[in-house]
Enzyme design. Structure first.
Site, PDB file in Angstrom:
ATOM      1  CE  LYS A 119      -3.768   2.076   2.755  1.00 62.59           C
ATOM      2  NZ  LYS A 119      -4.670   1.854   3.895  1.00 62.59           N
ATOM      3  CG  LEU A 168      -4.160   6.965   4.244  1.00 64.36           C
ATOM      4  CD1 LEU A 168      -3.263   6.213   5.231  1.00 64.36           C
ATOM      5  CD2 LEU A 168      -4.053   6.324   2.878  1.00 64.36           C
ATOM      6  CB  SER A 194      -7.598   4.001   2.832  1.00 64.71           C
ATOM      7  OG  SER A 194      -6.902   3.336   3.883  1.00 64.71           O
ATOM      8  N   GLY A 216     -10.558   1.910  10.148  1.00 64.28           N
ATOM      9  CA  GLY A 216     -12.020   1.955  10.252  1.00 64.28           C
ATOM     10  C   GLY A 216     -12.649   0.923   9.327  1.00 64.28           C
ATOM     11  N   GLY A 217     -11.768   0.090   8.729  1.00 64.18           N
ATOM     12  CA  GLY A 217     -12.234  -0.913   7.774  1.00 64.18           C
ATOM     13  C   GLY A 217     -11.390  -0.926   6.514  1.00 64.18           C
ATOM     14  CB  SER A 218      -8.390   1.047   5.557  1.00 66.74           C
ATOM     15  OG  SER A 218      -8.998   2.299   5.774  1.00 66.74           O
TER      16      SER A 218
END
Length: 548
Positions: A119, A168, A194, A216-218
């Site tokens: 990433k 992000l 993200s 948060g769920g990326s």
């Protein structure tokens, strides 16, 4: 005016240079893959790409598959997926040098010869970690992040960096420098974010293993949207040294770095490799907990908590069905399923997550955008963060009867005193202990939960920041959580969606149903959760779900 014009022109020049670099990267990948094909016409690329990571790594280590065959097979496939989805920001040219060295050095490390995608926000020496910000261009990292150093020591070959949304703080994947990344399964859909570039590349088969981050769920959104698996570990199980963050310094919502892959076995292999003496010596703040093989390979029946909804974001028909069908299969396989009552998720989202991340009223968040040309992709957060406190208070009061959720977000984005931040952190700790007490009262091993899906249309995640409720809960709790795709959207799901109203029947609920529409054939996942530091148990449960 002239100064502003000159500044914008200089910014555009930087963007153009970055886009040219991206283009040159793809040209180099194309030349490298073509050169290899011409020199090795008998190599069966399709059969290499079809091998699962466990089998591929075994063949690489026993010498039956040369690392250059694997590397160039994936370079060629990655190029194809990048052309279709715009997921790669940079080809790491040193990967070819590393490949040559690997061939001379002997077959060492659990991930010997495995190409890995990284990433954008994870530092690789000599390359930018932009976070989609123009100001971060031409600022190459001085050294590899710890995770990348460990991957290299385990024989893996990081070969590309992948796209992210600006800042992000979004679960779409678009920025002004590299543009929009598309979902490889349906180009009109978001790949999630993200870690969206990772999701697209892995979902399209252009990488066999990727590393992303999650606040948060990326990790989980891209995996669910693109039909692959991912694991968000407990925040400090893997080192975050050398990894850029969307909001630096906030402690209310735990960020984590984790693996993404086509199957659970690949995630387990990656964790085995990363949880090594190398990581523990490079970052002494990481607890020295090697991978627990016994827990992962156990076959004892599990006691599994489950819920179909969090009563905040109404699940789509396919999400609900995914949980129900998985529950039934688990019961038939001899596991015990226990309903878990989830309460006060609205309070968690507004008071712990939004207020925790923007405890300074959003000042740090806004500061990142200074001098940037675009502030999009983060939904209402940027504009709310910029607003003065009195305006947030007035708007919150006016909005409360009509859009209570919007009112709550505005109220949560106030500037807190140090005393208020400390008491917030204390409250989050209390909530975590209460949640664990409820878990232990039911004597649970793991939990089966919904995962937002199917993939939303491009542009929708920015309008639907509230829909992170299913994932962000486990960042606030700092529990390990993984996603496994279990089903595809059916015509019946699509038909049932016509009756979707949501729990609040507000603008967000009406927008979410539009974002779900037209998704027949798209994957839907479930979330598998365990208690802190129980990554191996979480993976064992994910493996069980995947097998069934």
């Amino acid at each position: 005016l002239l100064l502003r014009w000159r500044r914008r022109r200089a910014l555009w020049r930087k963007v153009a240079e970055a886009q040219e670099r991206q283009e040159r990267s793809l040209v180099r990948m194309e030349a490298a893959a073509r050169r290899f094909r011409e020199q090795n016409p008998s190599v069966k690329v399709v059969s290499i790409l079809s091998l699962p990571l466990l089998e591929l790594s075994k063949r690489l280590r026993d010498g039956s598959l040369p690392p250059d065959h694997v590397f160039y097979a994936y370079v060629g496939k990655a190029l194809q997926i990048a052309t279709e989805t715009n997921c790669i920001t940079e080809f790491l040219e040193e990967s070819e040098t590393q490949l040559r060295k690997a061939k001379q050095m002997g077959r060492q490390g659990l991930l010997y010869g495995v190409p890995v995608s990284i990433k954008d926000s994870i530092d690789c020496q000599g390359h930018d970690s932009t976070l989609g910000f123009i100001k971060n261009l031409n600022k190459p990292a001085a050294e590899d992040s710890v995770v990348v150093q460990v991957l290299r020591r385990q024989g893996a070959i990081p070969f590309v960096k992948t796209n992210v949304p600006q800042s992000l703080i979004s679960y779409d994947c678009k920025n002004l420098i590299f543009g929009q990344t598309r979902n490889p399964l349906l180009y009109t859909r978001s790949p999630g974010g993200s870690s969206g570039g990772e999701g697209a590349l892995l979902g399209g088969g252009g990488s066999i293993l990727g590393i992303g981050t999650d606040v948060g769920g990326s990790l989980r959104f891209p995996a669910a949207f693109c039909g692959i698996c991912a694991l968000k570990p407990t925040g400090n199980r893997l080192s975050k040294r050398g990894i850029m963050s969307g909001i630096v310094g906030q402690k209310a919502v735990a960020a984590a770095v984790g693996p993404m892959a086509k199957d659970v076995e690949s995630l387990a292999l990656c964790l085995r490799a990363l949880l090594s003496e190398d990581m523990f010596s490079l970052d002494s703040t990481v607890p020295p907990l090697p991978f627990n093989e016994e827990v992962y390979s156990s076959t004892k029946p599990l006691r599994i908590g489950y819920y179909e909804t969090d009563f905040f974001t109404m699940p789509s028909p396919a999400m609900r069905r995914a949980v129900r069908e998985t529950k039934q299969l688990l019961e038939e396989a001899g596991h015990t399923l226990v309903p878990f009552e989830l309460t006060n998720v609205d309070y968690v989202i507004f008071n712990f997550c939004v207020r925790g991340m923007f405890a300074d009223g959003g000042t740090s968040f806004v500061k990142q955008f200074k001098g940037e040309m675009e502030k999009g992709g983060t939904g209402p957060f940027f504009w709310l963060a910029k607003s003065p406190h009195w305006l947030k208070t007035v708007l919150s009061w006016i909005a409360k009867p009509f859009v209570p959720r919007f009112s709550s977000i505005m109220r949560s984005m106030k500037t807190n005193t140090v005393d208020e931040v400390w008491s917030l952190h204390h409250e989050i700790e209390d909530f975590c202990h209460q949640f664990i007490a409820q878990w232990k009262k039911l004597n649970l091993d793991v939990m089966l939960c919904p995962m937002l899906g199917p993939a939303l249309g491009i542009g929708y995640p920015g309008k639907l920041s509230v829909a992170v409720s299913y994932t962000m809960l486990y960042n606030a709790l700092d529990f390990p959580a993984g996603v496994v795709p279990v089903t595809l959207v059916t015509d019946e799901d699509e038909e049932e969606l016509k009756g979707y109203k949501g729990y609040y029947r507000d603008w967000w609920d009406r927008t979410l149903v539009k974002a779900f529409r037209g998704s027949v054939g798209m994957p839907v996942a479930v979330q598998c959760v365990a208690l802190p530091w129980q990554e191996e148990l979480c993976l064992r449960f994910m493996k069980e779900v995947e097998t069934l």
